[in-house]
Design a protein around this motif. Structure first.
Motif, PDB file in Angstrom:
ATOM      1  N   GLU A   1      37.728 -74.795  -0.676  1.00  0.00           N
ATOM      2  CA  GLU A   1      36.767 -74.139   0.190  1.00  0.00           C
ATOM      3  C   GLU A   1      36.037 -75.177   1.028  1.00  0.00           C
ATOM      4  OE1 GLU A   1      34.222 -71.762  -2.133  1.00  0.00           O
ATOM      5  OE2 GLU A   1      35.810 -70.444  -2.903  1.00  0.00           O
ATOM      6  N   GLY A   2      35.556 -74.732   2.174  1.00  0.00           N
ATOM      7  CA  GLY A   2      34.840 -75.633   3.063  1.00  0.00           C
ATOM      8  C   GLY A   2      33.463 -75.971   2.508  1.00  0.00           C
ATOM      9  N   GLU A   3      32.871 -76.971   3.089  1.00  0.00           N
ATOM     10  CA  GLU A   3      31.547 -77.393   2.646  1.00  0.00           C
ATOM     11  C   GLU A   3      30.498 -76.343   2.980  1.00  0.00           C
ATOM     12  OE1 GLU A   3      30.646 -81.120   4.345  1.00  0.00           O
ATOM     13  OE2 GLU A   3      32.279 -82.197   3.326  1.00  0.00           O
ATOM     14  N   ASP A   4      29.451 -76.305   2.147  1.00  0.00           N
ATOM     15  CA  ASP A   4      28.349 -75.379   2.413  1.00  0.00           C
ATOM     16  C   ASP A   4      27.680 -75.749   3.729  1.00  0.00           C
ATOM     17  OD1 ASP A   4      28.880 -74.150   0.022  1.00  0.00           O
ATOM     18  OD2 ASP A   4      27.401 -75.321  -1.098  1.00  0.00           O
ATOM     19  N   ARG A   5      27.403 -74.770   4.524  1.00  0.00           N
ATOM     20  CA  ARG A   5      26.769 -75.014   5.805  1.00  0.00           C
ATOM     21  C   ARG A   5      25.335 -74.492   5.780  1.00  0.00           C
ATOM     22  NH1 ARG A   5      26.860 -70.569   9.274  1.00  0.00           N
ATOM     23  NH2 ARG A   5      27.964 -68.749   8.441  1.00  0.00           N
ATOM     24  N   LEU A   6      24.507 -75.090   6.569  1.00  0.00           N
ATOM     25  CA  LEU A   6      23.100 -74.700   6.662  1.00  0.00           C
ATOM     26  C   LEU A   6      23.000 -73.397   7.440  1.00  0.00           C
ATOM     27  CD1 LEU A   6      20.153 -75.513   6.092  1.00  0.00           C
ATOM     28  CD2 LEU A   6      20.155 -76.690   8.289  1.00  0.00           C
ATOM     29  N   VAL A   7      22.441 -72.376   6.803  1.00  0.00           N
ATOM     30  CA  VAL A   7      22.330 -71.059   7.433  1.00  0.00           C
ATOM     31  C   VAL A   7      21.040 -70.943   8.222  1.00  0.00           C
ATOM     32  CG1 VAL A   7      22.237 -68.570   7.027  1.00  0.00           C
ATOM     33  CG2 VAL A   7      23.755 -70.000   5.645  1.00  0.00           C
ATOM     34  N   SER A   8      19.915 -71.314   7.590  1.00  0.00           N
ATOM     35  CA  SER A   8      18.621 -71.213   8.278  1.00  0.00           C
ATOM     36  C   SER A   8      17.621 -72.147   7.623  1.00  0.00           C
ATOM     37  CB  SER A   8      18.086 -69.776   8.257  1.00  0.00           C
ATOM     38  OG  SER A   8      17.839 -69.369   6.922  1.00  0.00           O
ATOM     39  N   VAL A   9      16.582 -72.439   8.334  1.00  0.00           N
ATOM     40  CA  VAL A   9      15.483 -73.261   7.841  1.00  0.00           C
ATOM     41  C   VAL A   9      14.224 -72.406   7.820  1.00  0.00           C
ATOM     42  CG1 VAL A   9      14.065 -75.307   8.230  1.00  0.00           C
ATOM     43  CG2 VAL A   9      16.514 -75.385   8.725  1.00  0.00           C
ATOM     44  N   ILE A  10      13.591 -72.319   6.636  1.00  0.00           N
ATOM     45  CA  ILE A  10      12.402 -71.485   6.473  1.00  0.00           C
ATOM     46  C   ILE A  10      11.191 -72.388   6.275  1.00  0.00           C
ATOM     47  CG2 ILE A  10      11.295 -69.673   5.099  1.00  0.00           C
ATOM     48  CD1 ILE A  10      14.028 -68.697   4.275  1.00  0.00           C
ATOM     49  N   PRO A  11      10.222 -72.361   7.149  1.00  0.00           N
ATOM     50  CA  PRO A  11       8.992 -73.142   6.939  1.00  0.00           C
ATOM     51  C   PRO A  11       8.235 -72.626   5.717  1.00  0.00           C
ATOM     52  CG  PRO A  11       9.183 -72.384   9.222  1.00  0.00           C
ATOM     53  CD  PRO A  11      10.211 -71.656   8.437  1.00  0.00           C
ATOM     54  N   VAL A  12       7.680 -73.531   4.924  1.00  0.00           N
ATOM     55  CA  VAL A  12       6.940 -73.181   3.718  1.00  0.00           C
ATOM     56  C   VAL A  12       5.465 -73.476   3.941  1.00  0.00           C
ATOM     57  CG1 VAL A  12       6.639 -73.624   1.250  1.00  0.00           C
ATOM     58  CG2 VAL A  12       8.933 -73.666   2.263  1.00  0.00           C
ATOM     59  N   HIS A  13       4.623 -72.481   3.683  1.00  0.00           N
ATOM     60  CA  HIS A  13       3.175 -72.624   3.803  1.00  0.00           C
ATOM     61  C   HIS A  13       2.556 -72.470   2.409  1.00  0.00           C
ATOM     62  CE1 HIS A  13       2.717 -72.251   8.307  1.00  0.00           C
ATOM     63  NE2 HIS A  13       3.987 -71.897   8.131  1.00  0.00           N
ATOM     64  N   PHE A  14       1.561 -73.289   2.120  1.00  0.00           N
ATOM     65  CA  PHE A  14       0.906 -73.280   0.805  1.00  0.00           C
ATOM     66  C   PHE A  14      -0.591 -73.100   0.987  1.00  0.00           C
ATOM     67  CE2 PHE A  14      -1.315 -75.297  -2.716  1.00  0.00           C
ATOM     68  CZ  PHE A  14      -0.650 -74.780  -3.814  1.00  0.00           C
ATOM     69  N   THR A  15      -1.176 -72.223   0.154  1.00  0.00           N
ATOM     70  CA  THR A  15      -2.627 -72.026   0.154  1.00  0.00           C
ATOM     71  C   THR A  15      -3.085 -71.719  -1.264  1.00  0.00           C
ATOM     72  OG1 THR A  15      -4.469 -70.730   1.046  1.00  0.00           O
ATOM     73  CG2 THR A  15      -2.429 -69.568   0.649  1.00  0.00           C
ATOM     74  N   ASN A  16      -4.319 -72.069  -1.567  1.00  0.00           N
ATOM     75  CA  ASN A  16      -4.931 -71.735  -2.864  1.00  0.00           C
ATOM     76  C   ASN A  16      -6.284 -71.058  -2.648  1.00  0.00           C
ATOM     77  OD1 ASN A  16      -6.266 -73.937  -1.868  1.00  0.00           O
ATOM     78  ND2 ASN A  16      -6.227 -75.124  -3.771  1.00  0.00           N
ATOM     79  N   ALA A  17      -6.360 -70.215  -1.612  1.00  0.00           N
ATOM     80  CA  ALA A  17      -7.631 -69.586  -1.241  1.00  0.00           C
ATOM     81  C   ALA A  17      -8.162 -68.669  -2.331  1.00  0.00           C
ATOM     82  CB  ALA A  17      -7.443 -68.800   0.063  1.00  0.00           C
ATOM     83  N   LEU A  18      -7.278 -68.045  -3.130  1.00  0.00           N
ATOM     84  CA  LEU A  18      -7.709 -67.111  -4.173  1.00  0.00           C
ATOM     85  C   LEU A  18      -7.819 -67.765  -5.547  1.00  0.00           C
ATOM     86  CD1 LEU A  18      -5.604 -63.971  -3.199  1.00  0.00           C
ATOM     87  CD2 LEU A  18      -8.027 -64.381  -2.743  1.00  0.00           C
ATOM     88  N   GLU A  19      -7.533 -69.047  -5.662  1.00  0.00           N
ATOM     89  CA  GLU A  19      -7.587 -69.721  -6.959  1.00  0.00           C
ATOM     90  C   GLU A  19      -9.030 -69.811  -7.460  1.00  0.00           C
ATOM     91  OE1 GLU A  19      -5.143 -73.523  -8.801  1.00  0.00           O
ATOM     92  OE2 GLU A  19      -6.052 -73.704  -6.827  1.00  0.00           O
ATOM     93  N   PRO A  20      -9.331 -69.531  -8.750  1.00  0.00           N
ATOM     94  CA  PRO A  20      -8.421 -69.220  -9.856  1.00  0.00           C
ATOM     95  C   PRO A  20      -8.323 -67.728 -10.154  1.00  0.00           C
ATOM     96  CG  PRO A  20     -10.570 -69.766 -10.743  1.00  0.00           C
ATOM     97  CD  PRO A  20     -10.717 -69.745  -9.239  1.00  0.00           C
ATOM     98  N   ASN A  21      -8.440 -66.888  -9.131  1.00  0.00           N
ATOM     99  CA  ASN A  21      -8.529 -65.443  -9.354  1.00  0.00           C
ATOM    100  C   ASN A  21      -7.210 -64.706  -9.136  1.00  0.00           C
ATOM    101  OD1 ASN A  21     -11.329 -65.609  -9.896  1.00  0.00           O
ATOM    102  ND2 ASN A  21     -11.766 -65.658  -7.707  1.00  0.00           N
ATOM    103  N   LEU A  22      -6.133 -65.418  -8.888  1.00  0.00           N
ATOM    104  CA  LEU A  22      -4.836 -64.761  -8.738  1.00  0.00           C
ATOM    105  C   LEU A  22      -4.093 -64.838 -10.073  1.00  0.00           C
ATOM    106  CD1 LEU A  22      -2.878 -63.330  -6.823  1.00  0.00           C
ATOM    107  CD2 LEU A  22      -1.868 -65.553  -6.312  1.00  0.00           C
ATOM    108  N   HIS A  23      -3.913 -63.680 -10.720  1.00  0.00           N
ATOM    109  CA  HIS A  23      -3.281 -63.613 -12.042  1.00  0.00           C
ATOM    110  C   HIS A  23      -2.000 -62.779 -11.956  1.00  0.00           C
ATOM    111  CE1 HIS A  23      -7.483 -64.179 -14.121  1.00  0.00           C
ATOM    112  NE2 HIS A  23      -7.149 -65.182 -13.317  1.00  0.00           N
ATOM    113  N   LEU A  24      -1.116 -63.019 -12.913  1.00  0.00           N
ATOM    114  CA  LEU A  24       0.095 -62.216 -13.066  1.00  0.00           C
ATOM    115  C   LEU A  24      -0.116 -61.274 -14.245  1.00  0.00           C
ATOM    116  CD1 LEU A  24       3.061 -61.504 -12.472  1.00  0.00           C
ATOM    117  CD2 LEU A  24       3.727 -63.430 -13.936  1.00  0.00           C
ATOM    118  N   HIS A  25      -0.094 -59.960 -13.996  1.00  0.00           N
ATOM    119  CA  HIS A  25      -0.292 -58.941 -15.026  1.00  0.00           C
ATOM    120  C   HIS A  25       1.017 -58.187 -15.255  1.00  0.00           C
ATOM    121  CE1 HIS A  25      -4.943 -58.690 -14.263  1.00  0.00           C
ATOM    122  NE2 HIS A  25      -4.535 -59.861 -14.714  1.00  0.00           N
ATOM    123  N   GLN A  26       1.450 -58.169 -16.502  1.00  0.00           N
ATOM    124  CA  GLN A  26       2.707 -57.507 -16.865  1.00  0.00           C
ATOM    125  C   GLN A  26       2.395 -56.279 -17.714  1.00  0.00           C
ATOM    126  OE1 GLN A  26       4.693 -60.743 -18.865  1.00  0.00           O
ATOM    127  NE2 GLN A  26       5.451 -61.631 -16.974  1.00  0.00           N
TER     128      GLN A  26
END
Length: 281
Positions: free
Chosen positions: A2-27
């Motif tokens: 098989e051929g080499e993997d090709r780059l499909v798209s580039v997604i910019p990543v943004h990071f914020t902690n504006a809600l820290e420490p109030n963002l929880h995961l509830h299951q």
């Protein structure tokens, strides 16, 4: 090959902690169902409630029950409701008193989901794709919610007192009809008592490093557990307003997950160090 993997798209990543420490995961144990008020309860104006004990980080979510006759036993709800009232008094967990009609009995009108904090293996983040950008926000705590049924113990005790049975012994599950019946136990005949004989017994003191210290250790663990339980029961609940996922309050808080800054962050970790920190690699 098989051929080499090709780059499909580039997604910019943004990071914020504006809600820290109030963002929880509830299951919640709801499978594919959403956490919402049943239609029969919503028609009578009932809503989901929430409360918190901040010191021990214990949360409760109270969901009204579905009171349709085909899925709900009204008479049994009176018995369990009275047991829950007594259980709340015993554990200092009473809710604000609700006005009741004269002679009306308390009913089991809600399911209480109580949280248990789960240790996080690594760093958990919430990721949302919007307009071709991946927005990340760290999750501070993870909690698993389960229905609390402590009132069933109170109901069992009340039932035993009504029957006049104060014994806490459990006879165990009923026998399996597919298994052969156990053979009857034959009573042993008492042997005639013989002449009394003198017996010499020697008692030797056990070293403190063997028995006594171990017993004391268990006692201390038990004391620590009881102290934690009493501290949780003594802490008062703080009531909170529960907002569903489609409410305006929830949508407003959701907007804080998205970063509005375009400042580039400098990565101070090289790829080798990053891969070494990944478990299992």
């Amino acid at each position: 090959m098989e051929g080499e993997d090709r780059l499909v798209s580039v997604i910019p990543v943004h990071f914020t902690n504006a809600l820290e420490p109030n963002l929880h995961l509830h299951q919640f144990p709801l499978l594919t169902r959403p956490l919402e008020v049943p239609p029969s309860a919503a028609a009578s104006g009932k809503r989901i409630k929430a409360r918190l004990k901040p010191k021990v980080k214990r949360l409760e979510v109270h969901v009204p029950v579905d009171t349709r006759p085909e899925v709900w036993n009204a008479e049994r709800s009176k018995e369990l409701g009275a047991a829950r009232v007594e259980d709340d008094k015993e554990k200092n967990q009473e809710l604000p008193k609700v006005k009741q009609r004269e002679g009306e009995e308390p009913r089991l009108s809600e399911v209480r989901m109580r949280s248990e904090q789960v240790p996080q293996a690594g760093v958990y983040v919430l990721g949302v794709l919007r307009e071709g950008r991946l927005h990340l926000h760290p999750i501070s705590e993870t909690h698993q919610f389960r229905p609390t049924l402590t009132y069933m113990d109170m109901y069992t005790r009340k039932t035993r007192r009504t029957r006049g049975d104060d014994s806490d012994e459990d006879d165990g599950p009923p026998p399996d009809p597919d298994e052969p019946a156990p053979a009857p136990v034959q009573k042993k005949e008492k042997k005639p008592a013989g002449d009394a004989k003198e017996v010499q017994v020697a008692v030797r003191k056990t070293a403190e490093s063997q028995g006594l210290q171990f017993q004391g250790g268990l006692t201390q663990v038990r004391r620590d557990m009881l102290t934690m339980i009493h501290a949780e029961e003594d802490e008062r609940w703080e009531d909170f307003e529960y907002c569903g996922g489609e409410t305006s309050e929830a949508n407003e808080a959701f907007e804080y997950v998205f970063s509005t800054s375009f400042q580039e962050l400098e990565c101070k970790t090289d790829i080798i160090s990053l891969l070494k920190d990944v478990p299992g690699l």
